[in-house]
Design an enzyme around this catalytic site. Structure first.
Site, mmCIF file in Angstrom:
data_model
loop_
_atom_site.group_PDB
_atom_site.id
_atom_site.type_symbol
_atom_site.label_atom_id
_atom_site.label_comp_id
_atom_site.label_asym_id
_atom_site.label_seq_id
_atom_site.Cartn_x
_atom_site.Cartn_y
_atom_site.Cartn_z
ATOM 1 C CE LYS A 238 -3.729 -1.887 2.930
ATOM 2 N NZ LYS A 238 -4.900 -1.677 2.065
ATOM 3 N NE ARG A 312 -10.977 -10.137 -1.148
ATOM 4 C CZ ARG A 312 -11.342 -9.224 -2.060
ATOM 5 N NH1 ARG A 312 -11.674 -9.606 -3.286
ATOM 6 N NH2 ARG A 312 -11.378 -7.955 -1.742
#
Length: 461
Positions: A238, A312
């Site tokens: 990120k 996830r």
């Protein structure tokens, strides 16, 4: 214990009168001309969140008028910080629901995260419990909300996978729940390969937290929470702006612990299970890579299209475990996608469900609790966007659209079609302060989920 709600009003307690914009004139019509002139002179019109201090003969103030929106209890949330320190009591005949919401707004408005602050912190005004308030309900919601906020606000240096497990163990000890933790390479031995893959790069070992409580013969309720204690994005790193708030990426775990606290405090007749995959998504020579193919507990293989879609991956192993004991309902919370925030903003969790009755019940509870959420579809034609040429599925879609839906469709692959399941994609953070909701970690959808469970499972009076 709620320190800013006292059992009864003291002799020096100041009366606090709630008024609405429409009801102000009616109240003023029964007051002396001096009071009417004062209220008019200071420009108070009963707007929600505004107050008017009415002077007393002794030079102090004799009464507070508080602008309230009858449909929004948060107006009470700003009062503890905005009023002069001291003791207050509500001088109005409130019904049980209104009194409870007033006390709850006040209690939530006295929250402050002071763990790293020197000194005594902020001073709040104190309120006598409104006469008809449901104290047990207020204490459940307030203490659960404090727990969620504290966990999220704690920096990752002090809230890694181990500390998150300790928080679950502390909660379990309080209510005689059992907590088991599977740590590090034992995840591979116990068949949680995706959780291990995401967390193995960190020096802080990944783990699965498993809390159980209640009668084994009671209806099963399983809560699953994403516990990514810090998310660098992994090798798909990120930017600094995207990493800044990633201490909140364990917000889903905080939420399910908050719901669990409420369930156990109320002694709902359920068999409660809480599953939290707790990891830190870090960068090292052992980090999982883009286009790696990961095994999962269910046996499906997953190609890694992006290491920053790690939530996830850890949830899929936990959901596969959740279906094993065939609960009546599975609900997961996760700070899963920026796409949900683009679609619905920061205050509105996205709800996905494979069961219309469950979704409708949650939406009804959300409305009754002023704890909103919005249902988005599990649009099956989009599932093909998760296709992989080398594995059973990819962890991200093949295009830039429908990111929140695709994440939910991914999770759905790990839940049995016959098991009612709901997924809440939450922000878990207030970007700015509002009455009763300071900037920082926040419980969103938690009150609604508990209310749904209470309405479904609470013992008849």
């Amino acid at each position: 214990m709620l320190t800013h709600l006292r059992p009864t009003a003291g002799a020096d307690s100041v009366p606090l009168t709630p008024v609405t914009k429409d009801g102000l004139e009616s109240w003023l019509s029964g007051q002396p001309a001096t009071v009417r002139a004062w209220v008019s002179g200071i420009g108070f019109k009963g707007e929600p969140g505004k107050t008017a201090l009415l002077p007393g003969a002794d030079g102090g103030f004799a009464r507070v008028l508080a602008g309230i929106d009858a449909a929004d209890f948060w107006a009470y949330g700003g009062l503890p910080a905005s009023l002069p320190p001291g003791d207050y009591h509500i001088d109005a005949d409130l019904d049980r629901e209104t009194a409870t919401r007033a006390a709850l707004g006040w209690a939530l408005g006295t929250y402050a995260f002071t763990r790293y602050k020197s000194g005594n912190g902020k001073t709040f005004a104190t309120l006598a419990w409104p006469e008809r308030a449901n104290r047990a309900e207020v204490e459940r919601i307030a203490t659960a909300t404090y727990l969620v906020r504290d966990l999220i606000n704690t920096p990752a240096s002090d809230m890694g996978p181990e500390e998150l497990a300790q928080a679950a163990e502390t909660l379990g000890d309080e209510f005689n729940a059992k907590v088991k933790v599977i740590v590090g390479d034992d995840l591979l031995k116990k068949n949680y390969p995706a959780i291990h893959a995401v967390g193995r790069a960190s020096t802080r070992a990944p783990r699965l937290i498993d809390l159980t409580w209640g009668d084994k013969d009671a209806p099963g309720v399983t809560l699953v929470g994403k516990g990514v204690c810090f998310d660098t994005g992994g090798l798909d790193l990120k930017p600094s702006s995207g990493m800044l708030l990633m201490k909140k990426d364990m917000g889903g775990a905080a939420h399910v612990l908050g719901v669990a606290r409420m369930v156990m405090m109320a002694e709902l007749p359920v068999r409660l299970r809480v599953l939290i995959p707790a990891v830190e998504n870090s960068v090292s020579g052992d980090a999982f890579r883009p286009l790696d193919v990961l095994a999962t507990r269910k046996g499906l293989t997953v190609e890694v299209g992006n290491t920053d879609a790690e939530g996830r991956l850890v949830l899929c192993d936990a959901l596969a475990k959740a279906v094993n004991d065939k609960p009546e309902v599975i609900i997961d919370f996760a700070t899963l996608t920026g796409a949900a925030r683009v679609a619905l903003g920061t205050e509105l969790p996205a709800l996905f469900s494979n069961d219309d009755a469950l979704a409708d019940g949650l939406l009804k509870a959300a409305e009754s609790q002023s704890d909103p959420m919005w249902r988005l579809p599990l649009h099956q034609p989009y599932a093909k966007l998760l296709d992989s040429k080398v594995a059973d599925l990819n962890n991200v879609g093949s295009g830039p659209f429908a990111g929140a839906i695709l994440a939910a469709l991914f999770l759905e692959r790990f839940v049995e079609k016959t098991t009612p399941w709901a997924h809440l994609d939450v922000m878990a953070w207030n970007p700015s302060s509002k009455p009763g909701r300071p900037e920082g970690g926040e419980a969103l959808g938690m009150r609604a989920v508990y209310s749904y469970l209470e309405s479904r499972y609470a013992k008849s009076a």
